[in-house]
Design a protein around this motif. Structure first.
Motif, mmCIF file in Angstrom:
data_model
loop_
_atom_site.group_PDB
_atom_site.id
_atom_site.type_symbol
_atom_site.label_atom_id
_atom_site.label_comp_id
_atom_site.label_asym_id
_atom_site.label_seq_id
_atom_site.Cartn_x
_atom_site.Cartn_y
_atom_site.Cartn_z
ATOM 1 N N UNK A 32 90.985 17.443 -54.172
ATOM 2 C CA UNK A 32 92.210 17.799 -53.459
ATOM 3 C C UNK A 32 91.981 18.072 -51.972
ATOM 4 N N UNK A 33 90.795 17.761 -51.491
ATOM 5 C CA UNK A 33 90.438 17.789 -50.065
ATOM 6 C C UNK A 33 90.476 19.190 -49.463
ATOM 7 N N UNK A 34 90.378 20.214 -50.310
ATOM 8 C CA UNK A 34 90.402 21.585 -49.812
ATOM 9 C C UNK A 34 89.016 22.118 -49.493
ATOM 10 N N UNK A 35 87.984 21.449 -50.000
ATOM 11 C CA UNK A 35 86.639 22.012 -49.889
ATOM 12 C C UNK A 35 85.594 20.918 -49.867
ATOM 13 N N UNK A 36 84.375 21.333 -49.574
ATOM 14 C CA UNK A 36 83.211 20.461 -49.610
ATOM 15 C C UNK A 36 82.315 20.909 -50.752
ATOM 16 N N UNK A 37 81.699 19.946 -51.427
ATOM 17 C CA UNK A 37 80.766 20.227 -52.516
ATOM 18 C C UNK A 37 79.378 19.799 -52.062
ATOM 19 N N UNK A 38 78.412 20.718 -52.183
ATOM 20 C CA UNK A 38 77.040 20.456 -51.755
ATOM 21 C C UNK A 38 76.104 20.762 -52.916
ATOM 22 N N UNK A 39 75.100 19.921 -53.112
ATOM 23 C CA UNK A 39 74.082 20.169 -54.133
ATOM 24 C C UNK A 39 72.831 20.737 -53.473
ATOM 25 N N UNK A 40 72.231 21.737 -54.115
ATOM 26 C CA UNK A 40 70.950 22.286 -53.676
ATOM 27 C C UNK A 40 69.859 21.639 -54.521
ATOM 28 N N UNK A 41 69.018 20.833 -53.883
ATOM 29 C CA UNK A 41 68.032 20.050 -54.629
ATOM 30 C C UNK A 41 67.069 20.917 -55.424
ATOM 31 N N UNK A 42 66.596 21.991 -54.824
ATOM 32 C CA UNK A 42 65.531 22.779 -55.437
ATOM 33 C C UNK A 42 65.977 23.557 -56.660
ATOM 34 N N UNK A 43 67.260 23.882 -56.763
ATOM 35 C CA UNK A 43 67.754 24.639 -57.920
ATOM 36 C C UNK A 43 68.648 23.827 -58.834
ATOM 37 N N UNK A 44 69.251 22.767 -58.322
ATOM 38 C CA UNK A 44 70.205 22.006 -59.109
ATOM 39 C C UNK A 44 71.587 22.607 -59.127
ATOM 40 N N UNK A 45 71.840 23.623 -58.309
ATOM 41 C CA UNK A 45 73.164 24.240 -58.244
ATOM 42 C C UNK A 45 74.088 23.441 -57.340
ATOM 43 N N UNK A 46 75.389 23.495 -57.672
ATOM 44 C CA UNK A 46 76.426 22.966 -56.794
ATOM 45 C C UNK A 46 77.141 24.131 -56.125
ATOM 46 N N UNK A 47 77.500 23.948 -54.860
ATOM 47 C CA UNK A 47 78.220 24.980 -54.128
ATOM 48 C C UNK A 47 79.492 24.395 -53.527
ATOM 49 N N UNK A 48 80.529 25.246 -53.490
ATOM 50 C CA UNK A 48 81.817 24.867 -52.922
ATOM 51 C C UNK A 48 82.029 25.630 -51.622
ATOM 52 N N UNK A 49 82.314 24.893 -50.534
ATOM 53 C CA UNK A 49 82.591 25.503 -49.234
ATOM 54 C C UNK A 49 84.045 25.204 -48.878
#
Length: 342
Positions: free
Chosen positions: A224-241
């Motif tokens: 819905x274009x409200x946020x950015x999704x980033x993956x952290x390689x070392x942990x495998x977590x996804x984060x929403x900004x």
């Protein structure tokens, strides 16, 4: 037999793997000269029935890919070259020669795919890894439009991936320094040279905690274009900004992690996460707001060789085979991009 497979995982992978490796399969003979600007016979069929595009040159070690209409662009980490090919065509050529404009290394790359933006500016945004620089080019002529830098030394930065948002702004991840950068759309075509990269979010004090190894890597805009999704390689977590509030939260994946997460791509309701060392692409059903998701399957293929990123086009996935595990060794040449069904 088509050996592209989808596997629904029953148990989340929790092993922490900080560096990447993979395997490679034989391909057509390499171009006769490392300086060749075009790869001859650059499409072939792998044992898995994937279509394989061969990249020209030697020692390429490709990393990033983006698609505009049926044209795709691929970066080289070795010398900063950018290759250009057409989906379904047998030839891939050098579009931007390595070393030009100080582009000695190139990682992530993106281009606008919104019709309104395409009418206003057709550009490529390229992240320069340890150079700490970003280059913006006209994707038709190859003319340099602008450059930006964060001014950090090679040991302190690795500009890894790029996402162009719906309004044309470009966001750039840094795998070593806990900052997400933004380049406003208006600055991309005004001819600025070595303009300062603008920090958008500093991750210090947020749930996105930087540690050893590669941190922020692949980045995309959510549905819905409200946020950015980033993956952290070392942990495998996804984060929403959140783009409006800059709130940073970890995406609720129900306990699943995406270790060795690298490039990201969204297509309809699916988020594709390339897991480089694992040699596969995870399929994630991500909610429209990007706050939660679940792994629904995996895509594997015999042609994958340390895949780093992916681009979706015409119900196919274009997957970059970097062979990073063979740096300093004997990579199988030519380097390739695999095209497999979604």
């Amino acid at each position: 037999m088509n050996r592209v497979s989808r596997i629904v995982p029953g148990v989340a992978v929790t092993t922490l793997l900080l560096s990447a490796c993979g395997s490679s399969d034989s391909a057509d003979p390499a171009p006769s000269s490392p300086s060749s600007s075009t790869a001859s016979a650059s499409t072939s069929q792998s044992p898995s029935n994937a279509t394989v595009y061969n990249l020209p040159g030697s020692g390429v070690f490709p990393e990033g890919i983006t698609v505009a209409d049926d044209t795709f662009y691929v970066t080289s980490t070795s010398d900063g070259s950018v290759f250009r090919g057409t989906v379904g065509s047998p030839n891939v050529e050098v579009f931007l020669p390595g070393g030009a404009d100080g582009r000695t290394g190139a990682a992530g790359i993106d281009t606008a795919d919104d019709d309104d933006l395409i009418d206003r500016a057709q550009y490529l945004v390229i992240a320069g890894g340890a150079t700490g620089k970003v280059w913006v080019y006209d994707r038709n002529s190859g003319g340099l439009a602008a450059t930006f830098t964060n001014g950090l030394g090679a040991d302190a930065t690795f500009l890894n991936d790029v996402a162009i948002a719906d309004n044309g702004d470009a966001y750039v991840t840094d795998s070593r320094s806990p900052v997400l950068y933004r380049i406003p759309f208006g600055q991309m075509t005004d001819g600025v040279q070595d303009g300062p990269l603008e920090p958008f979010v500093n991750f210090d004090g947020t749930p996105f905690v930087y540690g050893e190894g590669f941190n922020a890597n692949g980045i995309v805009e959510n549905d819905n274009e409200s946020a950015l999704i980033v993956v952290q390689s070392s942990t495998g977590n996804l984060y929403r900004i959140d783009k409006a509030t800059k709130e940073v939260v970890q995406v609720d994946m129900g306990g699943a992690t995406l270790t060795n997460g690298d490039g990201l791509e969204t297509d309809d309701d699916t988020l594709y996460v390339v897991r480089n060392r694992d040699g596969l692409i995870a399929e994630v059903d991500l909610n429209d707001d990007g706050r939660s998701g679940s792994v629904t399957g995996e895509i594997t293929d015999a042609s994958f060789a340390y895949p780093t990123t992916v681009a979706a086009v015409d119900d196919r996935l274009l997957v970059v085979n970097s062979q990073f595990d063979k740096r300093g060794g004997a990579p199988v040449e030519p380097f390739t991009v695999s095209s497999v069904p979604e």
